[in-house]
Design a protein around this motif. Structure first.
Motif, PDB file in Angstrom:
ATOM      1  N   VAL B  35      27.640  57.093  76.030  1.00  0.00           N
ATOM      2  CA  VAL B  35      26.219  56.686  75.464  1.00  0.00           C
ATOM      3  C   VAL B  35      26.188  57.468  73.978  1.00  0.00           C
ATOM      4  CG1 VAL B  35      23.984  56.824  75.709  1.00  0.00           C
ATOM      5  CG2 VAL B  35      25.215  56.188  77.709  1.00  0.00           C
ATOM      6  N   PHE B  36      26.421  58.777  73.887  1.00  0.00           N
ATOM      7  CA  PHE B  36      26.349  59.221  72.842  1.00  0.00           C
ATOM      8  C   PHE B  36      27.398  58.881  71.757  1.00  0.00           C
ATOM      9  CE2 PHE B  36      28.323  62.909  70.066  1.00  0.00           C
ATOM     10  CZ  PHE B  36      27.422  63.028  69.334  1.00  0.00           C
ATOM     11  N   LEU B  37      28.548  58.692  71.969  1.00  0.00           N
ATOM     12  CA  LEU B  37      29.548  58.094  71.138  1.00  0.00           C
ATOM     13  C   LEU B  37      29.100  56.673  70.654  1.00  0.00           C
ATOM     14  CD1 LEU B  37      33.202  58.965  72.984  1.00  0.00           C
ATOM     15  CD2 LEU B  37      31.931  60.176  70.826  1.00  0.00           C
ATOM     16  N   PHE B  38      28.649  56.072  71.600  1.00  0.00           N
ATOM     17  CA  PHE B  38      28.164  54.695  71.330  1.00  0.00           C
ATOM     18  C   PHE B  38      27.039  54.609  70.147  1.00  0.00           C
ATOM     19  CE2 PHE B  38      25.694  50.568  71.642  1.00  0.00           C
ATOM     20  CZ  PHE B  38      26.836  49.854  71.685  1.00  0.00           C
ATOM     21  N   SER B  39      26.048  55.548  70.445  1.00  0.00           N
ATOM     22  CA  SER B  39      24.855  55.880  69.306  1.00  0.00           C
ATOM     23  C   SER B  39      25.401  56.367  68.212  1.00  0.00           C
ATOM     24  CB  SER B  39      24.182  56.984  70.023  1.00  0.00           C
ATOM     25  OG  SER B  39      24.420  58.285  70.014  1.00  0.00           O
ATOM     26  N   GLN B  40      26.500  56.982  68.083  1.00  0.00           N
ATOM     27  CA  GLN B  40      27.006  57.476  66.859  1.00  0.00           C
ATOM     28  C   GLN B  40      27.718  56.319  66.171  1.00  0.00           C
ATOM     29  OE1 GLN B  40      26.741  60.621  65.405  1.00  0.00           O
ATOM     30  NE2 GLN B  40      24.917  60.378  67.130  1.00  0.00           N
ATOM     31  N   PHE B  41      27.986  55.081  66.518  1.00  0.00           N
ATOM     32  CA  PHE B  41      28.949  54.328  65.807  1.00  0.00           C
ATOM     33  C   PHE B  41      28.658  53.970  64.495  1.00  0.00           C
ATOM     34  CE2 PHE B  41      30.322  49.992  64.909  1.00  0.00           C
ATOM     35  CZ  PHE B  41      31.678  50.068  64.967  1.00  0.00           C
ATOM     36  N   GLU B  42      27.794  53.742  64.065  1.00  0.00           N
ATOM     37  CA  GLU B  42      27.282  53.512  62.496  1.00  0.00           C
ATOM     38  C   GLU B  42      27.361  54.806  61.827  1.00  0.00           C
ATOM     39  OE1 GLU B  42      23.844  50.931  61.664  1.00  0.00           O
ATOM     40  OE2 GLU B  42      24.667  49.563  63.046  1.00  0.00           O
ATOM     41  N   ALA B  43      27.087  55.974  62.433  1.00  0.00           N
ATOM     42  CA  ALA B  43      27.096  57.039  61.563  1.00  0.00           C
ATOM     43  C   ALA B  43      28.739  57.633  61.434  1.00  0.00           C
ATOM     44  CB  ALA B  43      26.326  58.146  62.181  1.00  0.00           C
ATOM     45  N   GLN B  44      29.387  57.264  62.241  1.00  0.00           N
ATOM     46  CA  GLN B  44      30.709  57.987  62.421  1.00  0.00           C
ATOM     47  C   GLN B  44      32.047  56.849  61.834  1.00  0.00           C
ATOM     48  OE1 GLN B  44      31.551  61.248  62.503  1.00  0.00           O
ATOM     49  NE2 GLN B  44      29.640  61.395  62.688  1.00  0.00           N
ATOM     50  N   THR B  45      31.665  55.657  61.589  1.00  0.00           N
ATOM     51  CA  THR B  45      32.473  54.582  61.232  1.00  0.00           C
ATOM     52  C   THR B  45      32.008  54.013  59.896  1.00  0.00           C
ATOM     53  OG1 THR B  45      31.690  53.039  62.416  1.00  0.00           O
ATOM     54  CG2 THR B  45      33.646  54.150  63.505  1.00  0.00           C
ATOM     55  N   ARG B  46      32.819  53.442  59.008  1.00  0.00           N
ATOM     56  CA  ARG B  46      32.130  52.679  57.953  1.00  0.00           C
ATOM     57  C   ARG B  46      31.965  51.425  58.279  1.00  0.00           C
ATOM     58  NH1 ARG B  46      35.442  51.867  52.625  1.00  0.00           N
ATOM     59  NH2 ARG B  46      34.380  50.265  51.980  1.00  0.00           N
ATOM     60  N   VAL B  47      30.901  50.665  57.973  1.00  0.00           N
ATOM     61  CA  VAL B  47      30.459  49.216  58.443  1.00  0.00           C
ATOM     62  C   VAL B  47      30.644  48.718  57.065  1.00  0.00           C
ATOM     63  CG1 VAL B  47      28.980  47.461  59.545  1.00  0.00           C
ATOM     64  CG2 VAL B  47      29.291  49.864  60.330  1.00  0.00           C
ATOM     65  N   ILE B  48      31.523  47.645  56.926  1.00  0.00           N
ATOM     66  CA  ILE B  48      31.604  46.637  55.548  1.00  0.00           C
ATOM     67  C   ILE B  48      30.888  45.494  55.855  1.00  0.00           C
ATOM     68  CG2 ILE B  48      33.323  45.365  54.180  1.00  0.00           C
ATOM     69  CD1 ILE B  48      35.571  47.619  55.246  1.00  0.00           C
ATOM     70  N   GLU B  49      30.050  45.504  55.028  1.00  0.00           N
ATOM     71  CA  GLU B  49      28.987  44.205  54.830  1.00  0.00           C
ATOM     72  C   GLU B  49      29.915  42.780  54.794  1.00  0.00           C
ATOM     73  OE1 GLU B  49      25.734  43.949  55.227  1.00  0.00           O
ATOM     74  OE2 GLU B  49      25.610  46.070  55.672  1.00  0.00           O
TER      75      GLU B  49
END
Lengths: 496, 187
Positions: B35-49
Motif C-alpha cells: 500500500v505504501f509503495l502504491f501511494s508513492q507511485f506518482e512521487a517516485q516515478t515520472r509521469v509523462i503527460e
C-alpha cells in the motif's frame, strides 16, 4: 563432429578440469552437511567466478549444483536428516533400510539412481540439442516475453499451498528489479532520493542475503543437536548395479526429472512427487513404500538428479532461468557479456555442448569420489549447527564484500538475510523473489522491445510460438483454478 | 541421542507446507509495504503527460506493485483464516523473538565488515570467528583450532588463489614495504 571436437577442446584445459574436480567434490561435501546446501555455496562462489573464463566459472557452479544431491543422500539415508532439501523424500525409504541393517544397500541405490538420472538427462539433452538449435532462433522478443511470463505463472502454480505468497514475492522481485534508473526515458524509479539506489538493487546481493546470510543466521539461532552415531557403510560399490534391475523406476523417474527440469519454475520437488507417486501406484509392493522400498529410493534420487541438466535448457536456449540456481548462473553469463538465448545456440553451439560434456564428467567424478570417500563424508555430516553458522558467516563476507567492497551491499544483504530467515522459519518459499527479479527484468526489456514493433496488444499472441505459449498459460491458470476450487469444496464438505 | 531415529516421516509432511500463526505479522507487513509503495507511485516515478500507461517509465513498477496488492490482499485474508483456525499451540511472541535474535548476528556481521578495512582480511576473520565461536557457546580448544585452520585455508583459496577483490587493511601501512605488499596481495 566438428562441433563436438571443438567442445572437447574447450573442456580439456587444466582450468576446466580443476573446476570440474573442485566443483564435484565440493558439491558432495556441501550437500552432505545438513543446513548448508548448494544455493548457499553457489551464492558465495558466484563473485569468485566472475574473474574466471565463462566455461570455467560455469563448470565450477555446475559441479556444485550437479553433485550436491548425491552428497545429500548420505545423511538422509544414515541419519534420517536430508543433506539438501530435495533429499527429504529419500529419508522416507532410505532410513528404514538403514534401520533394518541395509544402509550400504540404500546408499548404493541412491548413488546408482542419481548417476542414472544425471546421465539420462544429459543424453536426452544431447539428443534434443539439434532440435533446440533449430527451434531457439524462432524465439523473438514476444516469444521470450511470453516464455518468461509462463515461468512466472508456473512459479506461482507450482508452489502448492503457497500460491498467493509466491505470486506476491514474484511481483516484489519484479519491483526490486525495476528500482533505479530506467533506460527508456532515463528517469529514476523508487529511489526515494537515495543515490545508492540509482544503480538499482543488485541481484547478487539479494541472492547472497536470501540464500547465504539467511542460512548462517538460521544456523546460529538454532540449537546444536546431539551427534548421531552412525555405522559407516561397507561395500557400497558392490551393489551399485542393483539400479539396473529396476529399469521402470529409473527411466520413469528420470523422465519426470527431465520434463519438470525443462519447465521454468517447477523443479525437483514436483518431479519427485510425480515420479514417487506413479512408481508406488504401479509397484507390485506398494505397501513397502515408506518402509524401505528400494524402488522408492530410486524414484526420489533419479528424479532429482535428472533436473540440473534439464534446467539448463531454458537458460541456454532462451536465457530464461527456471529456478534459483540457474538464475545465479545467468549472472555469470552476463558478467562475461555472453548472452544466453537463441543466438548462443547459433553462434556458440560448441560452448553449449561443452557444458553438456561437463555435466557427464561431473556425474562420473562424483560417483568415483563417493565410492572411495563415503566413510569420511559421514563425519562431515555431524558438524554442529552453530559451529557451521560461524563458518558460514565468515564465508558470506567474501561473497558479498568482494563484489564492490561496499558496506551498503553488506547491509542490504543482511536485511535480505533476516527476511530469508523469516522465510525459512515460516516454511515459505524463497525462489519466487529471485525469479521475479530475473524474469521481471527480462519481461520488461522484451515488453518494451516488442511494443516498439507492434500496433496492438493482440500482436503479442498472433504468432505460432507466442500464441502457443499464451494458450499454455491460459490452460495452466484455468487447470490450477479448477483444482483449487475442487480442493476447497472437498475440504468444506469434509470439514477439514 | 536425538529423536531422529524414532521420527517417522509422512509423505504428505514432505510436500504440504506448515503454518505458523506468526505468518500473520509477516503478511500484514507485506500488505502495508504494498500500500505504501502504491501511494508513492506518482512521487517516485515520472509521469509523462499524454502517454498511455504501458508507455510510462514507471509502468513496470506499477505492474509489480499492483501484482503485490492483488496477491498480497487475498494472501493476508487466507493467513487470517488459517490463524483463526489454528489452535494457538505455537507462540507468536516466541517466534517474533527468534527473528529479533537474528539481529544480533547482523550486528556481528556488520562489525566484521567494518573491521576489515582497518585490520585487514586475515586478522579480522580470525578475530571474528574466534569471538563469535566464544559467543555462541563453544569453549573446547579443538573447535577454535579447526576454525583457525578453516579461516587460513579459506583466505588462502579466496584471496591468495582466486584473487577475490578484498583490499588490504590500513594496519598494513605500518609493515616493512616487502611484507606490506605480500600481505596486501595474499591476506
Amino acid at each position: 563432429m566438428e562441433t563436438f571436437l571443438s567442445s572437447l577442446d574447450m573442456i580439456t584445459s587444466w582450468s576446466v578440469l580443476i573446476a570440474l574436480i573442485i566443483g564435484s567434490i565440493g558439491g558432495v561435501i556441501i550437500g552432505a552437511i545438513p543446513g548448508v546446501g548448494p544455493p548457499m555455496a553457489i551464492a558465495i562462489l558466484l563473485p569468485a567466478t566472475f574473474a574466471m573464463e565463462p566455461i570455467v566459472g560455469l563448470t565450477l557452479l555446475l559441479g556444485v549444483y550437479g553433485s550436491a544431491m548425491y552428497g545429500g543422500a548420505i545423511p538422509a539415508v544414515l541419519m534420517n536428516v536430508p543433506g539438501t532439501a530435495v533429499n527429504a523424500l529419500t529419508t522416507y525409504d532410505g532410513y528404514p533400510m538403514t534401520r533394518s541393517g541395509q544402509g550400504a544397500r540404500a546408499l548404493s541405490l541412491c548413488y546408482g539412481a542419481s548417476f542414472f538420472g544425471g546421465i539420462f538427462s544429459v543424453v536426452c539433452l544431447m539428443a534434443f540439442a539439434p532440435v533446440l538449435a533449430d527451434v531457439a532462433p524462432l524465439f523473438g522478443s514476444r516469444e521470450i516475453f511470453m516464455a518468461a511470463l509462463l515461468g512466472g505463472v508456473l512459479v506461482v502454480i507450482a508452489h502448492r499451498g503457497h500460491g498467493l505468497f509466491s505470486g506476491f514475492m514474484f511481483c516484489f522481485g519484479m519491483f526490486l528489479a525495476s528500482i533505479g534508473l530506467e533506460t527508456s526515458e532515463l528517469t529514476q524509479r523508487y529511489t526515494f532520493g537515495m543515490t545508492w539506489l540509482s544503480s538499482g538493487v543488485d541481484l547478487i546481493v539479494v541472492i547472497l542475503g536470501i540464500f547465504a546470510l539467511s542460512q548462517a543466521f538460521h544456523l546460529l539461532t538454532a540449537d546444536d543437536e546431539d551427534t548421531i552415531e552412525v555405522e559407516k557403510p561397507v561395500g557400497v560399490g558392490k551393489r551399485l548395479g542393483e539400479v539396473a534391475r529396476m529399469p521402470r523406476a529409473s527411466i520413469i523417474s528420470s523422465t519426470f526429472g527431465v520434463i519438470m527440469g525443462v519447465i521454468p519454475g517447477v523443479g525437483q520437488f514436483i518431479a519427485q512427487f510425480f515420479s514417487y507417486t506413479i512408481i508406488q501406484k504401479t509397484s507390485k509392493n506398494p505397501e513397502q513404500f515408506g518402509a524401505g522400498a528400494p524402488e522408492g529410493i530410486v524414484a526420489s534420487e533419479a528424479a532429482n538428479n535428472a533436473v540440473p541438466a534439464a534446467a539448463m535448457i531454458p537458460l541456454l536456449a532462451l536465457g530464461i532461468p527456471g529456478e534459483a540456481l540457474t538464475a545465479m548462473m545467468l549472472s555469470v553469463f552476463y558478467v562475461h557479456n555472453v548472452v544466453p538465448g537463441p543466438n548462443l545456440f547459433l553462434s556458440e553451439f560448441d560452448f553449449v555442448m561443452a557444458l553438456y560434456l561437463c555435466l557427464i564428467l561431473i556425474n562420473v567424478i562424483t560417483l568415483i569420489f563417493l565410492l572411495v570417500s563415503t566413510g569420511f563424508i559421514v563425519n562431515v555430516s555431524s558438524i554442529p549447527n552453530r559451529y557451521l553458522g560461524v563458518l558460514t558467516l565468515t564465508l558470506c563476507f567474501i561473497g558479498i564484500y568482494a563484489l564492490r567492497n561496499s558496506v551498503t551491499d553488506c547491509l542490504l544483504a543482511a536485511v535480505f538475510g533476516v527476511i530469508g530467515l523469516v522465510f525459512k522459519r515460516l516454511d515459505l518459499p524463497t525462489i519466487p523473489i529471485i525469479l521475479g527479479m530475473v524474469l521481471g527484468e527480462i519481461m520488461e526489456t522484451k515488453f518494451r522491445t516488442s511494443m516498439a514493433r507492434i500496433d496492438h496488444y493482440y500482436e503479442f499472441i498472433n504468432r505460432p510460438i507466442s500464441g502457443t505459449i499464451f494458450a499454455i498459460i491460459v490452460i495452466a491458470i484455468l487447470t490450477h483454478l479448477f483444482f483449487q476450487i475442487k480442493y476447497w469444496r472437498q475440504s468444506r464438505s469434509t470439514g477439514v | 541421542m536425538s529423536d531422529n531415529s524414532e521420527r517417522k516421516v509422512e509423505l504428505a509432511e514432505l510436500f504440504i507446507p506448515k503454518f505458523h500463526p506468526a505468518e500473520l505479522v509477516f503478511a500484514i507487513a507485506l500488505v502495508v509495504l504494498s500500500v505504501f509503495l502504491f501511494s508513492q507511485f506518482e512521487a517516485q516515478t515520472r509521469v509523462i503527460e499524454g502517454k498511455e500507461l504501458a508507455g510510462q517509465p514507471g509502468f513496470w513498477s506499477w505492474i509489480s506493485i499492483v501484482g503485490m496488492l492483488l496477491f498480497g490482499t487475498p494472501y493476508l485474508v487466507t493467513v487470517i483464516l488459517k490463524a483463526r483456525a489454528d489452535n494457538g499451540r505455537a507462540s507468536v511472541p516466541q517466534e517474533l523473538l527468534q527473528w529479533v535474535v537474528a539481529v544480533e548476528y547482523v550486528l556481528w556481521f556488520m562489525a566484521y565488515v567494518m573491521l576489515v578495512p582497518w585490520l585487514g582480511y586475515l586478522l579480522s576473520t580470525i578475530a571474528f570467528s574466534i569471538l563469535l565461536l566464544f559467543r555462541v557457546g563453544y569453549s573446547k580448544r579443538n573447535f577454535f583450532l579447526w576454525a583457525l585452520i578453516f579461516d587460513l585455508v579459506m583466505i588462502a583459496i579466496f584471496k591468495g588463489f582466486l584473487r577475490v577483490n578484498i583490499p588490504g587493511g590500513a594496519i598494513y601501512e605500518y609493515l616493512p614495504p616487502a611484507l606490506r605488499n605480500f600481505m596486501i596481495s595474499n591476506f
